[in-house]
Scaffold this motif. Structure first.
Motif, PDB file in Angstrom:
ATOM      1  N   ASN A 133      -4.760  13.610 -15.651  1.00 23.42           N
ATOM      2  CA  ASN A 133      -4.740  15.038 -15.360  1.00 23.42           C
ATOM      3  C   ASN A 133      -3.292  15.453 -15.557  1.00 23.42           C
ATOM      4  O   ASN A 133      -2.387  14.802 -15.021  1.00 23.42           O
ATOM      5  CB  ASN A 133      -5.140  15.317 -13.915  1.00 23.42           C
ATOM      6  N   VAL A 134      -3.048  16.494 -16.305  1.00 25.22           N
ATOM      7  CA  VAL A 134      -1.678  16.956 -16.538  1.00 25.22           C
ATOM      8  C   VAL A 134      -1.544  18.350 -15.950  1.00 25.22           C
ATOM      9  O   VAL A 134      -2.227  19.287 -16.367  1.00 25.22           O
ATOM     10  CB  VAL A 134      -1.343  16.973 -18.045  1.00 25.22           C
ATOM     11  N   SER A 135      -0.653  18.488 -14.972  1.00 25.17           N
ATOM     12  CA  SER A 135      -0.459  19.765 -14.315  1.00 25.17           C
ATOM     13  C   SER A 135       0.451  20.665 -15.140  1.00 25.17           C
ATOM     14  O   SER A 135       1.030  20.247 -16.160  1.00 25.17           O
ATOM     15  CB  SER A 135       0.169  19.554 -12.933  1.00 25.17           C
ATOM     16  N   HIS A 136       0.589  21.909 -14.704  1.00 21.54           N
ATOM     17  CA  HIS A 136       1.466  22.871 -15.385  1.00 21.54           C
ATOM     18  C   HIS A 136       2.917  22.376 -15.370  1.00 21.54           C
ATOM     19  O   HIS A 136       3.680  22.635 -16.298  1.00 21.54           O
ATOM     20  CB  HIS A 136       1.354  24.234 -14.692  1.00 21.54           C
ATOM     21  N   ALA A 137       3.270  21.623 -14.304  1.00 23.40           N
ATOM     22  CA  ALA A 137       4.620  21.066 -14.193  1.00 23.40           C
ATOM     23  C   ALA A 137       4.736  19.722 -14.919  1.00 23.40           C
ATOM     24  O   ALA A 137       5.728  19.020 -14.784  1.00 23.40           O
ATOM     25  CB  ALA A 137       4.994  20.894 -12.730  1.00 23.40           C
ATOM     26  N   ASN A 138       3.705  19.375 -15.687  1.00 21.87           N
ATOM     27  CA  ASN A 138       3.659  18.142 -16.481  1.00 21.87           C
ATOM     28  C   ASN A 138       3.618  16.876 -15.627  1.00 21.87           C
ATOM     29  O   ASN A 138       4.033  15.811 -16.074  1.00 21.87           O
ATOM     30  CB  ASN A 138       4.821  18.084 -17.484  1.00 21.87           C
ATOM     31  N   ASN A 139       3.101  16.992 -14.382  1.00 25.46           N
ATOM     32  CA  ASN A 139       2.866  15.808 -13.561  1.00 25.46           C
ATOM     33  C   ASN A 139       1.577  15.163 -14.043  1.00 25.46           C
ATOM     34  O   ASN A 139       0.592  15.837 -14.311  1.00 25.46           O
ATOM     35  CB  ASN A 139       2.706  16.186 -12.091  1.00 25.46           C
ATOM     36  N   LYS A 140       1.598  13.833 -14.141  1.00 26.01           N
ATOM     37  CA  LYS A 140       0.426  13.131 -14.644  1.00 26.01           C
ATOM     38  C   LYS A 140      -0.171  12.248 -13.547  1.00 26.01           C
ATOM     39  O   LYS A 140       0.531  11.471 -12.925  1.00 26.01           O
ATOM     40  CB  LYS A 140       0.814  12.280 -15.852  1.00 26.01           C
ATOM     41  N   THR A 141      -1.478  12.383 -13.334  1.00 28.42           N
ATOM     42  CA  THR A 141      -2.195  11.531 -12.401  1.00 28.42           C
ATOM     43  C   THR A 141      -3.398  10.941 -13.126  1.00 28.42           C
ATOM     44  O   THR A 141      -4.056  11.611 -13.906  1.00 28.42           O
ATOM     45  CB  THR A 141      -2.678  12.310 -11.164  1.00 28.42           C
ATOM     46  N   LYS A 142      -3.650   9.654 -12.868  1.00 32.96           N
ATOM     47  CA  LYS A 142      -4.739   8.946 -13.556  1.00 32.96           C
ATOM     48  C   LYS A 142      -6.085   9.546 -13.191  1.00 32.96           C
ATOM     49  O   LYS A 142      -6.312   9.977 -12.066  1.00 32.96           O
ATOM     50  CB  LYS A 142      -4.747   7.475 -13.159  1.00 32.96           C
TER      51      LYS A 142
END
Length: 95
Positions: A17-26
């Motif tokens: 999952n890629v958030s607007h702030a470009n944080n990535k979670t599996k």
């Protein structure tokens, strides 16, 4: 119950999952599996399978379950689908 299509072998995939702030979670991408009863013209009975929506469209495109299994690779099929494929081949040899 395993999340694998009985006809195509399609299973879960992984990604982010890629958030607007470009944080990535599996995360997991699961196939769209449906419990269906498909009619076998050769056997004259229905067969219950758990297949993906894409596989269901392909079965319709190839002219039914018998046509699909005739072209399917044995390595992709589940033991249940492989047994049905062998039954169909056996009946077609006798006829």
């Amino acid at each position: 119950m395993s999340r694998v299509c009985e006809l195509t072998g399609k299973g879960p995939m992984t990604g982010f999952n890629v958030s607007h702030a470009n944080n990535k979670t599996k995360r997991r991408f699961l196939p769209n599996l449906n419990d269906v009863s498909l009619m076998s013209e050769t056997l004259g009975r229905t067969v219950k399978l758990r297949i993906s929506a894409a596989a269901l469209r392909t079965v319709d495109h190839r002219g039914g379950l018998d046509g699909y299994l005739a072209k399917a690779k044995d390595a992709e099929l589940s033991p249940n689908a492989l047994r049905v494929k062998r039954e169909i081949a056996k009946v077609q040899l006798q006829a």
